[in-house]
Design a protein around this motif. Structure first.
Motif, PDB file in Angstrom:
ATOM      1  N   THR A   1     110.015  74.324  13.051  1.00 30.12           N
ATOM      2  CA  THR A   1     110.918  75.415  13.412  1.00 30.12           C
ATOM      3  C   THR A   1     111.473  75.150  14.805  1.00 30.12           C
ATOM      4  OG1 THR A   1     109.677  77.026  12.092  1.00 30.12           O
ATOM      5  CG2 THR A   1     111.123  77.904  13.809  1.00 30.12           C
ATOM      6  N   LEU A   2     112.793  75.214  14.924  1.00 25.31           N
ATOM      7  CA  LEU A   2     113.472  75.008  16.203  1.00 25.31           C
ATOM      8  C   LEU A   2     114.089  76.324  16.659  1.00 25.31           C
ATOM      9  CD1 LEU A   2     114.614  73.180  18.457  1.00 25.31           C
ATOM     10  CD2 LEU A   2     116.564  72.707  16.947  1.00 25.31           C
ATOM     11  N   ILE A   3     113.690  76.768  17.844  1.00 22.09           N
ATOM     12  CA  ILE A   3     114.180  78.032  18.403  1.00 22.09           C
ATOM     13  C   ILE A   3     115.117  77.742  19.564  1.00 22.09           C
ATOM     14  CG2 ILE A   3     113.527  80.194  19.537  1.00 22.09           C
ATOM     15  CD1 ILE A   3     110.735  79.887  18.245  1.00 22.09           C
ATOM     16  N   ASP A   4     116.313  78.295  19.494  1.00 21.17           N
ATOM     17  CA  ASP A   4     117.243  78.198  20.609  1.00 21.17           C
ATOM     18  C   ASP A   4     118.141  79.430  20.584  1.00 21.17           C
ATOM     19  OD1 ASP A   4     118.283  75.999  22.715  1.00 21.17           O
ATOM     20  OD2 ASP A   4     119.988  77.165  21.970  1.00 21.17           O
ATOM     21  N   ALA A   5     118.538  79.886  21.759  1.00 20.59           N
ATOM     22  CA  ALA A   5     119.345  81.107  21.843  1.00 20.59           C
ATOM     23  C   ALA A   5     120.760  80.915  21.338  1.00 20.59           C
ATOM     24  CB  ALA A   5     119.383  81.604  23.285  1.00 20.59           C
ATOM     25  N   GLY A   6     121.238  79.672  21.262  1.00 18.86           N
ATOM     26  CA  GLY A   6     122.620  79.423  20.884  1.00 18.86           C
ATOM     27  C   GLY A   6     122.782  78.986  19.443  1.00 18.86           C
ATOM     28  N   GLU A   7     123.924  79.350  18.859  1.00 17.27           N
ATOM     29  CA  GLU A   7     124.283  78.842  17.535  1.00 17.27           C
ATOM     30  C   GLU A   7     124.665  77.363  17.627  1.00 17.27           C
ATOM     31  OE1 GLU A   7     124.160  80.175  14.631  1.00 17.27           O
ATOM     32  OE2 GLU A   7     124.057  82.353  14.932  1.00 17.27           O
ATOM     33  N   ARG A   8     125.286  76.997  18.747  1.00 23.45           N
ATOM     34  CA  ARG A   8     125.689  75.625  19.028  1.00 23.45           C
ATOM     35  C   ARG A   8     125.219  75.259  20.433  1.00 23.45           C
ATOM     36  NH1 ARG A   8     129.894  73.505  16.036  1.00 23.45           N
ATOM     37  NH2 ARG A   8     131.042  72.707  17.855  1.00 23.45           N
ATOM     38  N   PHE A   9     125.223  73.969  20.726  1.00 21.48           N
ATOM     39  CA  PHE A   9     124.698  73.509  22.009  1.00 21.48           C
ATOM     40  C   PHE A   9     125.774  72.771  22.784  1.00 21.48           C
ATOM     41  CE2 PHE A   9     122.517  70.351  24.704  1.00 21.48           C
ATOM     42  CZ  PHE A   9     121.727  71.208  25.453  1.00 21.48           C
ATOM     43  N   THR A  10     126.046  73.233  24.016  1.00 23.60           N
ATOM     44  CA  THR A  10     126.976  72.563  24.913  1.00 23.60           C
ATOM     45  C   THR A  10     126.177  71.775  25.935  1.00 23.60           C
ATOM     46  OG1 THR A  10     128.621  74.311  24.638  1.00 23.60           O
ATOM     47  CG2 THR A  10     128.877  72.862  26.541  1.00 23.60           C
TER      48      THR A  10
END
Length: 424
Positions: A61-70
């Motif tokens: 499982t990968l958790i990140d606040a963004g839908e995409r990554f800049t």
């Protein structure tokens, strides 16, 4: 000079060893669970390599606040007009579709290391058997007197890519000839040691390209020296004579106050005025690392250099900007390299995969002016309780134009390679 192809990038950062470590048998009937917090150069890489090389044996499982990554890396080139924002913004879709990773979009706010759960901002909990923390940095707002999160909407830091990067570019592009820029550089340790000075170069490039002759860039630095200093200062003198003025602490005497609304930075030496202030404060490990209790009194996370395992919890790995990386700088290349070591050891913990001796690499490229690229880097290994540099290299003063152009082109190849390695 060798070209930085995707294949070469994979070999430099340990792909070959990772492939040799694929498991064949689970140690338990139920699939073990790895949760990765942070979807950047460290976290996305770790999630991909654990899922891919375990061949579905581990639930990731990968958790990140963004839908995409800049990406922060190459965001200076966006500022300088060499890239557009879309070219440095990337999707997690292939990680989900190709490798079966579960992507959770949201903010992780707490870790219960006894229960082995991650708590999300909405109250949901996600269990893990191994946890990989790659949360990047948290800015210490009050490390610069007068600066704050609110002030950043006037005087952007742009040290986290996205809206802040766009704001900085908007303000740069709006400057009139004769209006100045004042940068407050960060103290050590911080994300991307050459980054502020490449940014100065890109801002100077924009001013020069549109014919501004009256504007200056003042750099107020709390450090006595900085990464690739001689190379940058040689480049500034050659490409932007009289435009960039760098002040170390022995000259400016200390930063007394920043007034974002007034556009001033007050020091013991003088009060510097700018229509654009770029304030980059001190940093520490991302908030979730603090909440998990794996950071030390200096704000970063000690690790076992042979595995990237937290020194405070063997079930937790900390990679990238958040960790105490020894001789390794806080860079995307470093995070990607560390992620592969952490992934290999997490798989070894949970399956019959073998863990091989750790090896690490880093290169930091910087663009000073069109086709004038420089670099610094090293190979690293665990030694004497830290990640130690065992072999290094750096661009030299006075290199010819063809070599500098090749160095820049190498950086573009590396960018394409690391993006494919992270997300593809």
């Amino acid at each position: 000079m060798s070209t930085m192809t995707r294949r070469r990038f994979g070999l430099l950062t340990g792909t070959g060893a990772a492939m040799l470590a694929m498991p064949t048998v689970l140690r338990a009937q139920e699939r073990p669970r790895v949760v990765v917090v942070g979807g950047g150069a460290g976290g996305a890489t770790a999630a991909k390599y654990i899922a891919r090389d375990s061949r579905g044996a581990i639930e990731v499982t990968l958790i990140d606040a963004g839908e995409r990554f800049t990406t922060c890396f190459f965001s200076n080139l966006y500022l300088g007009g060499y890239r557009d924002l879309n070219s440095i913004t990337h999707s997690y879709d292939d990680l989900v579709a190709k490798y079966g990773i579960t992507k959770v979009t949201g903010m992780a706010t707490a870790v219960d290391r006894t229960a082995k759960t991650v708590t999300m901002a909405d109250g949901a909990t996600i269990p893990y058997d191994r946890l990989v923390l790659s949360p990047g940095i948290e800015l210490i707002w009050d490390s610069v007197p007068g600066y704050s999160q609110e002030a950043a909407e006037i005087a952007p830091h742009a040290w986290k890519a996205g809206p802040q990067t766009e704001l900085l570019k908007k303000k740069l592009d709006a400057l009139s000839d004769g209006e100045n820029i004042v940068m407050v550089a960060p103290p050590n340790p911080y994300r991307c040691p050459p980054g502020p000075y490449e940014r100065v170069s890109m801002m100077a490039h924009v001013l020069k390209a549109r014919g501004d002759k009256g504007s200056k860039i003042f750099v107020i630095d709390p450090k006595e020296q900085f990464s690739k200093q001689a190379l940058f200062q040689e480049g500034w003198d050659r490409h932007y004579p009289g435009m960039v003025e760098w002040y170390g602490p022995d000259v400016h005497g200390g930063i007394k106050m920043v007034d974002a609304a007034a556009g001033t930075v007050e020091t013991d030496l003088d009060t510097f005025e700018g229509a654009l202030l770029n304030i980059i404060p001190a940093q520490r490990a991302g908030a979730i690392a603090q909440a998990a209790g794996v950071a030390d009194e200096k704000g970063f996370c000690p690790i076992d250099p042979a595995s990237m395992r937290s020194a405070m919890d063997e079930a937790v790995f900390v990679i990238g900007d958040a960790c105490v990386g020894g001789d390794m700088p806080k860079s995307a290349f470093s995070a990607n390299s560390q992620a592969k070591v952490a992934a290999m050891n997490a798989r070894a913990d949970l399956t019959d995969a073998k863990a091989f001796p750790a090896r690490y690499s880093n290169t930091c490229w910087s663009l000073i002016e069109t086709d004038d690229g420089v670099k610094v880097g090293a190979q690293y290994a665990p030694q004497d309780g830290k990640i130690a540099s065992v072999e290094g290299f750096v661009s030299q003063l006075g290199e010819n134009a063809d070599l500098r152009k090749a160095t820049y082109e190498e950086s573009v190849g590396w960018y394409d390679g690391i993006i494919a390695d992270m997300f593809g």
